[in-house]
Design a protein around this motif. Structure first.
Motif, PDB file in Angstrom:
ATOM      1  N   THR A 107     -15.209 -35.741   3.510  1.00  0.00           N
ATOM      2  CA  THR A 107     -16.229 -34.707   3.687  1.00  0.00           C
ATOM      3  C   THR A 107     -15.699 -33.345   3.251  1.00  0.00           C
ATOM      4  N   TRP A 108     -14.455 -33.052   3.576  1.00  0.00           N
ATOM      5  CA  TRP A 108     -13.855 -31.782   3.174  1.00  0.00           C
ATOM      6  C   TRP A 108     -13.760 -31.687   1.649  1.00  0.00           C
ATOM      7  N   ALA A 109     -13.439 -32.803   1.006  1.00  0.00           N
ATOM      8  CA  ALA A 109     -13.375 -32.788  -0.461  1.00  0.00           C
ATOM      9  C   ALA A 109     -14.745 -32.500  -1.057  1.00  0.00           C
ATOM     10  N   ASP A 110     -15.812 -33.016  -0.425  1.00  0.00           N
ATOM     11  CA  ASP A 110     -17.163 -32.722  -0.896  1.00  0.00           C
ATOM     12  C   ASP A 110     -17.501 -31.241  -0.711  1.00  0.00           C
ATOM     13  N   ARG A 111     -17.064 -30.662   0.386  1.00  0.00           N
ATOM     14  CA  ARG A 111     -17.433 -29.282   0.706  1.00  0.00           C
ATOM     15  C   ARG A 111     -16.578 -28.256  -0.044  1.00  0.00           C
ATOM     16  N   PHE A 112     -15.276 -28.505  -0.119  1.00  0.00           N
ATOM     17  CA  PHE A 112     -14.360 -27.499  -0.641  1.00  0.00           C
ATOM     18  C   PHE A 112     -13.703 -27.880  -1.964  1.00  0.00           C
ATOM     19  N   PRO A 114     -11.644 -31.238  -4.268  1.00  0.00           N
ATOM     20  CA  PRO A 114     -10.401 -31.993  -4.086  1.00  0.00           C
ATOM     21  C   PRO A 114      -9.148 -31.130  -4.133  1.00  0.00           C
ATOM     22  N   ARG A 115      -9.145 -30.066  -4.923  1.00  0.00           N
ATOM     23  CA  ARG A 115      -7.930 -29.264  -5.122  1.00  0.00           C
ATOM     24  C   ARG A 115      -7.393 -28.719  -3.802  1.00  0.00           C
ATOM     25  N   VAL A 116      -8.262 -28.113  -3.013  1.00  0.00           N
ATOM     26  CA  VAL A 116      -7.842 -27.524  -1.748  1.00  0.00           C
ATOM     27  C   VAL A 116      -7.317 -28.603  -0.803  1.00  0.00           C
ATOM     28  N   VAL A 117      -8.023 -29.723  -0.718  1.00  0.00           N
ATOM     29  CA  VAL A 117      -7.643 -30.787   0.211  1.00  0.00           C
ATOM     30  C   VAL A 117      -6.307 -31.395  -0.180  1.00  0.00           C
ATOM     31  N   VAL A 118      -6.130 -31.700  -1.459  1.00  0.00           N
ATOM     32  CA  VAL A 118      -4.903 -32.366  -1.900  1.00  0.00           C
ATOM     33  C   VAL A 118      -3.695 -31.433  -1.820  1.00  0.00           C
ATOM     34  N   ILE A 119      -3.851 -30.192  -2.242  1.00  0.00           N
ATOM     35  CA  ILE A 119      -2.730 -29.256  -2.153  1.00  0.00           C
ATOM     36  C   ILE A 119      -2.318 -29.065  -0.691  1.00  0.00           C
ATOM     37  N   GLY A 120      -3.298 -28.905   0.186  1.00  0.00           N
ATOM     38  CA  GLY A 120      -2.979 -28.789   1.607  1.00  0.00           C
ATOM     39  C   GLY A 120      -2.290 -30.032   2.145  1.00  0.00           C
ATOM     40  N   GLY A 121      -2.754 -31.198   1.726  1.00  0.00           N
ATOM     41  CA  GLY A 121      -2.138 -32.445   2.182  1.00  0.00           C
ATOM     42  C   GLY A 121      -0.714 -32.603   1.697  1.00  0.00           C
ATOM     43  N   MET A 122      -0.465 -32.268   0.439  1.00  0.00           N
ATOM     44  CA  MET A 122       0.891 -32.378  -0.089  1.00  0.00           C
ATOM     45  C   MET A 122       1.846 -31.415   0.621  1.00  0.00           C
ATOM     46  N   ILE A 123       1.393 -30.198   0.869  1.00  0.00           N
ATOM     47  CA  ILE A 123       2.236 -29.246   1.594  1.00  0.00           C
ATOM     48  C   ILE A 123       2.553 -29.780   2.988  1.00  0.00           C
ATOM     49  N   GLY A 124       1.548 -30.349   3.661  1.00  0.00           N
ATOM     50  CA  GLY A 124       1.773 -30.929   4.980  1.00  0.00           C
ATOM     51  C   GLY A 124       2.748 -32.093   4.948  1.00  0.00           C
ATOM     52  N   ALA A 125       2.640 -32.959   3.922  1.00  0.00           N
ATOM     53  CA  ALA A 125       3.533 -34.106   3.820  1.00  0.00           C
ATOM     54  C   ALA A 125       4.972 -33.671   3.556  1.00  0.00           C
TER      55      ALA A 125
END
Length: 458
Positions: A107-112, A114-125
């Protein structure tokens, strides 16, 4: 998939179309021409490459804990606290967070975008991997693995969405089939690479986490530079027919989009969706046990193997997983006439037999036998996995609810995967694999009545 609501490249406006674009894509047209330009092809395959690399990078970090377990259990400074039971619970915590995230980030990828979601996820990982390397406290490990699970779950939905934004519908079967090799490749190369770094170069299990964090950091940098959310962000028109959802028009007017609750209700009323979800729940524990505990399980059966050998032997499982999806997809199309259930049931049957025989076959202590057993298990498990997960979205999901169906089925599988991470810390090899064999048998029996089931046509 709406191409008009996603954000573009973070922090920068969309690239303007070059002057040469005017002749290829006349002003006033919105769909991409049937004959793609050289520039559109370049961007399509650039996005394919960078997203493929991104998801493979996720798997490198995901595998670090599996590699580190061997050193943790042999390290007297930590193994009094980080016991096998504790490691199993930590794996379950990670997988629970991963399951929750799967229902959230799409849902976040639809709203914001993929770039924001994936970059945030990689930083978290990356942050989670560093925390796992610097501390051996149980609470820190548990908290870091919650962060890791949430971060890892940002990848699948967002990156799939990113890929399909750049490829037309008639190419997606081939493109996504090839793209799905990313997770098998990541799971294949990560254990030997991280094991070599941790046990050959430095002789320290913590290095597995640091090496994985460094690898994903490089992938993150490449993703930031080369990724864009959609064709419009680089001055290209959207794909033909993709500027609005396929079911968004009725008599020339845009129909209201179904609510999330409506889509879930429709999916839950479909018996085939429930069947696939149950089968996936029962299949995932065995695959994730070998994915997350492979080196430890090999070490238990081959006590004379070194840590590096125990890390390398499960590579056979990964190689088989890389080959299985395209092979079983071809089989379902060419031999069974687009029926997915027969090869799925056959793969589950082979998996039942091999899981039941795992302990007696590997009790010989033979490395070639272990490699052969893991190869057959890997092929059967990944074949069934690819068919169930693929069937859910492509063959039995409605045009408006395919994403919802995919989320439901994969969410059920993620819940089953929790058992795959938890049980190896509590059960012996024979009891563990007999339990996995029983679960696979139930999955096989659940799928058997649908042997002749054909995909819905829309």
């Amino acid at each position: 998939m709406s191409g008009t609501t996603q954000s573009g490249a973070a922090g920068s406006p969309p690239e303007p179309p070059p002057a040469s674009a005017a002749s290829d894509e006349p002003a006033g047209t919105t769909p991409r021409p049937h004959r793609p330009t050289r520039r559109s092809l370049r961007w399509s395959w650039q996005i394919f490459a960078v997203t493929w690399l991104a998801y493979a990078g996720y798997y490198v970090v995901r595998q670090a804990f599996s590699v580190a377990k061997l050193g943790i259990l042999d390290d007297p400074s930590v193994n009094g606290v980080l016991t096998e039971h504790a490691l199993g619970v930590i794996d379950a915590v990670y997988l629970a967070a991963y399951a929750v995230g799967q229902f959230l980030w799409g849902t976040w990828a639809d709203r914001f975008g993929p770039r924001v979601v994936v970059i945030g996820g990689m930083i978290g990982a990356v942050a989670a991997a560093v925390l796992l390397g610097v501390s051996s406290a149980v609470l820190v490990f548990g908290g870091a693995m919650v962060l890791m699970g949430l971060a890892q779950s940002t990848g699948w939905a967002a990156l799939c969405k990113n890929v399909v934004a750049f490829f037309p519908l008639h190419e997606r079967g081939r493109v996504l089939g090839l793209w799905c090799s990313s997770y098998a490749f990541g799971g294949l190369v990560a254990p030997p690479f991280l094991g070599w770094c941790a046990y050959s170069l430095f002789d320290d299990w913590r290095v597995a986490f640091f090496a994985s964090a460094a690898t994903l950091s490089v992938v993150l940098l490449l993703f930031v530079v080369f990724q864009r959310n959609r064709p419009e962000d680089v001055g290209l028109p959207p794909l033909a027919g993709e500027s609005e959802p396929a079911d968004a028009h009725t008599d020339g007017e845009q129909a209201p989009r179904p609510s999330t609750l409506t889509l879930y209700r429709e999916a839950l009323r479909d018996r085939m969706v429930l069947t696939l979800g149950l089968a996936y729940f029962l299949l995932k524990p065995a695959r994730y046990a070998l994915l997350l505990w492979g080196p430890v399980l090999v070490s238990r059966q081959l006590p004379d193997a070194s840590h590096l050998e125990a890390t390398l032997i499960p590579v056979a499982f990964g190689i088989a997983g890389l080959l299985a999806p395209p092979a079983v997809g071809w089989l379902s199309d060419r031999v069974f006439g687009a029926r997915r259930m027969p090869p799925c049931v056959l793969a589950l049957g082979v998996l039942v037999v091999m899981l039941a025989l795992f302990s007696p076959l590997t009790a010989t202590g033979s490395v070639p036998v272990m490699v052969a057993v893991l190869t057959v298990i890997g092929f059967a498990a990944y074949a069934a996995d690819a068919l169930i997960a693929g069937v859910a979205a492509v063959d039995f999901g409605s045009s408006s609810g395919a994403g919802t169906v995919t989320g439901l089925v994969n969410g059920c599988g993620s819940i089953g995967a929790i058992l795959g991470g938890l049980l190896p810390g509590f059960l012996s090899g024979e009891a563990l694999f007999h339990g996995f064999a029983a679960a696979a048998l139930v999955a096989c029996l659940v799928m058997l009545p649908h042997w002749n089931r054909m995909p819905r046509s829309e």
